[in-house]
Design an enzyme around this catalytic site. Structure first.
Site, PDB file in Angstrom:
ATOM      1  N   TYR A 136      66.794 -95.054 -20.919  1.00  0.00           N
ATOM      2  CA  TYR A 136      65.448 -94.720 -20.858  1.00  0.00           C
ATOM      3  C   TYR A 136      65.232 -93.195 -20.516  1.00  0.00           C
ATOM      4  O   TYR A 136      66.263 -92.516 -20.816  1.00  0.00           O
ATOM      5  CB  TYR A 136      64.785 -95.554 -19.623  1.00  0.00           C
ATOM      6  CG  TYR A 136      64.755 -96.950 -20.092  1.00  0.00           C
ATOM      7  CD1 TYR A 136      63.847 -97.760 -20.995  1.00  0.00           C
ATOM      8  CD2 TYR A 136      65.717 -97.958 -19.347  1.00  0.00           C
ATOM      9  CE1 TYR A 136      64.034 -98.886 -21.478  1.00  0.00           C
ATOM     10  CE2 TYR A 136      65.576 -99.273 -19.551  1.00  0.00           C
ATOM     11  CZ  TYR A 136      64.733 -99.637 -20.513  1.00  0.00           C
ATOM     12  OH  TYR A 136      64.817-101.161 -20.980  1.00  0.00           O
ATOM     13  N   MET A 195      65.300-106.494 -12.947  1.00  0.00           N
ATOM     14  CA  MET A 195      65.412-107.335 -14.089  1.00  0.00           C
ATOM     15  C   MET A 195      63.937-107.357 -14.607  1.00  0.00           C
ATOM     16  O   MET A 195      63.202-107.856 -13.942  1.00  0.00           O
ATOM     17  CB  MET A 195      66.080-108.650 -13.541  1.00  0.00           C
ATOM     18  CG  MET A 195      67.424-108.596 -13.375  1.00  0.00           C
ATOM     19  SD  MET A 195      68.086-110.380 -12.886  1.00  0.00           S
ATOM     20  CE  MET A 195      67.320-110.585 -11.505  1.00  0.00           C
ATOM     21  N   HIS A 206      64.911 -95.212 -12.081  1.00  0.00           N
ATOM     22  CA  HIS A 206      65.753 -95.711 -13.206  1.00  0.00           C
ATOM     23  C   HIS A 206      66.194 -94.732 -14.089  1.00  0.00           C
ATOM     24  O   HIS A 206      65.739 -94.303 -15.185  1.00  0.00           O
ATOM     25  CB  HIS A 206      64.910 -96.851 -14.067  1.00  0.00           C
ATOM     26  CG  HIS A 206      65.561 -97.565 -14.677  1.00  0.00           C
ATOM     27  ND1 HIS A 206      67.038 -97.669 -15.056  1.00  0.00           N
ATOM     28  CD2 HIS A 206      65.398 -98.676 -15.356  1.00  0.00           C
ATOM     29  CE1 HIS A 206      67.223 -98.577 -15.759  1.00  0.00           C
ATOM     30  NE2 HIS A 206      66.358 -99.336 -16.086  1.00  0.00           N
ATOM     31  N   ASN A 242      70.491 -97.079 -18.677  1.00  0.00           N
ATOM     32  CA  ASN A 242      70.165 -98.026 -19.603  1.00  0.00           C
ATOM     33  C   ASN A 242      69.289 -97.372 -20.766  1.00  0.00           C
ATOM     34  O   ASN A 242      68.413 -97.957 -21.531  1.00  0.00           O
ATOM     35  CB  ASN A 242      69.195 -99.425 -19.193  1.00  0.00           C
ATOM     36  CG  ASN A 242      70.284-100.023 -18.363  1.00  0.00           C
ATOM     37  OD1 ASN A 242      71.521 -99.720 -18.166  1.00  0.00           O
ATOM     38  ND2 ASN A 242      69.722-101.137 -17.653  1.00  0.00           N
TER      39      ASN A 242
END
Length: 360
Positions: free
Chosen positions: A178, A23, A173, A176
């Protein structure tokens, strides 16, 4: 409760099947250095089986938002060492989530340089938070093949740095909206070289980054986060089922520990042509590595998810902000604190390390 059972993930022994999801909290200094309050924040939550850090920039070029941490300078590595030491002293396991924002950024916070992306396609329908307030997204600069190669190496160097900083593992990651998910999506990638133009080519960047991370850190310390049906960042795939099925098949050929699989968010409805499948059931069964289910779970729905036998762990986001002792609260079925939205993405100690522990 299955949530409170011990388990193994790669080479890490976990005290329970609960993970704290990554987060963004926006509490570094201008040089991307985490401070003492960040060490305290993660140590407070070390009763989780696994802690994922907030997203960590792999390079200066990876910068997207202000006051977010990096792991590419000696000072940043040293700062993270204090965090990992605090977590380990508290009996916790912590993984660094490695981050390149791609086109989700703005030149205001990039020393005047435009963001880079697979293709010069701007994000539509959103604005970006910058150090000078909300701004429209800019048209990103298309990455050259050499820049793609360098970015893959930057991920590898970030993984090396994470090992030096004492992390128990690294996570790519790739969710989302990216950079990695930008390569997958036709709304962000219109390339005609080896990194675009077909589902296999669109998947190539993620696969090659994962190969790099595995070669550097060892597969037992590597994982990835994906969000197949989540359209954040104007990410739209022509055929998300075909794209993610191919990606998963390619990832299945690699030796690494886990896939964190994020469910779609009700705050970002999927495009009309997307199927209405449950991501954990639909994609989770295809994944050979251990699955971590993510996305809006509470105590009962998480327990139910584990009972189905597809996911090995469940990761929680917002619940961990206001409940540093979430496993104990779940065990006792105690009342849960509610996070203060005003302090979620920036500030100091308030709304960060001042949430009370349960004292029932």
């Amino acid at each position: 409760m299955k949530l409170l059972e011990k388990t193994q993930l790669g080479n890490a022994s976990l005290k329970n099947r609960m993970a704290m999801a990554a987060m963004t909290r926006g509490r570094t200094d201008s040089n991307g250095l985490v401070g003492d309050i960040t060490a305290e924040y993660y140590a407070q939550r070390a009763s989780a089986g696994l802690l994922f850090t907030e997203s960590i920039r792999i390079s200066e070029e990876a910068t997207g938002s202000p006051l977010t941490p990096g792991i590419f300078t000696k000072e940043q590595i040293a700062a993270w060492k204090k965090v990992t030491t605090a977590v380990h002293d508290s009996g916790g396991v912590i993984v660094a989530q490695l981050w390149h924002t791609g086109r989700i950024g703005h030149s205001i916070d990039r020393n005047g340089k435009l963001p880079i992306a697979p293709s010069p396609l701007p994000i539509r329908g959103m604005r970006h938070y910058t150090s000078q307030g909300m701004k429209d997204f800019e048209i990103p600069r298309e990455m050259s093949t050499m820049e793609i190669m360098q970015t893959i190496k930057d991920f590898g160097q970030a993984a090396k740095n994470a090992m030096v900083a004492g992390f128990d593992g690294v996570q790519l990651h790739a969710a989302n909206g990216y950079l990695p998910s930008q390569f997958l999506a036709e709304s962000a990638n219109q390339r005609t070289d080896n990194y675009g133009g077909s589902i296999p080519n669109n998947s190539r960047f993620i696969v090659e980054v994962m190969q790099e991370l595995i070669s550097v850190a060892g597969g037992e310390k590597v994982g990835i986060k994906i969000s197949p049906f989540h359209p954040y960042g104007d990410i739209v795939l022509e055929d998300p089922v075909a794209s993610y099925t191919h990606l998963i098949e390619e990832l299945n050929k690699l030796d690494f520990a886990y896939v964190e699989l994020m469910r779609r968010s009700p705050h970002f409805p999927s495009p009309e042509h997307y199927v209405c499948e449950d991501e954990i059931a639909f994609f989770g069964r295809k994944i050979h590595q251990r699955v971590i289910a993510n996305g809006g779970y509470d105590r009962d729905s998480a327990e139910s998810e584990l009972e189905k036998g597809i996911a090995a762990l469940v990761s929680f986001g917002n619940l961990y902000i206001a409940n540093p002792d979430l496993p104990e609260r779940f065990e006792k079925n105690a009342a849960l604190g509610k996070p203060d939205r005003a302090t979620m993405f920036g500030g100091g100690e308030q709304g960060y390390i001042d949430y009370p522990f349960w004292n029932g």
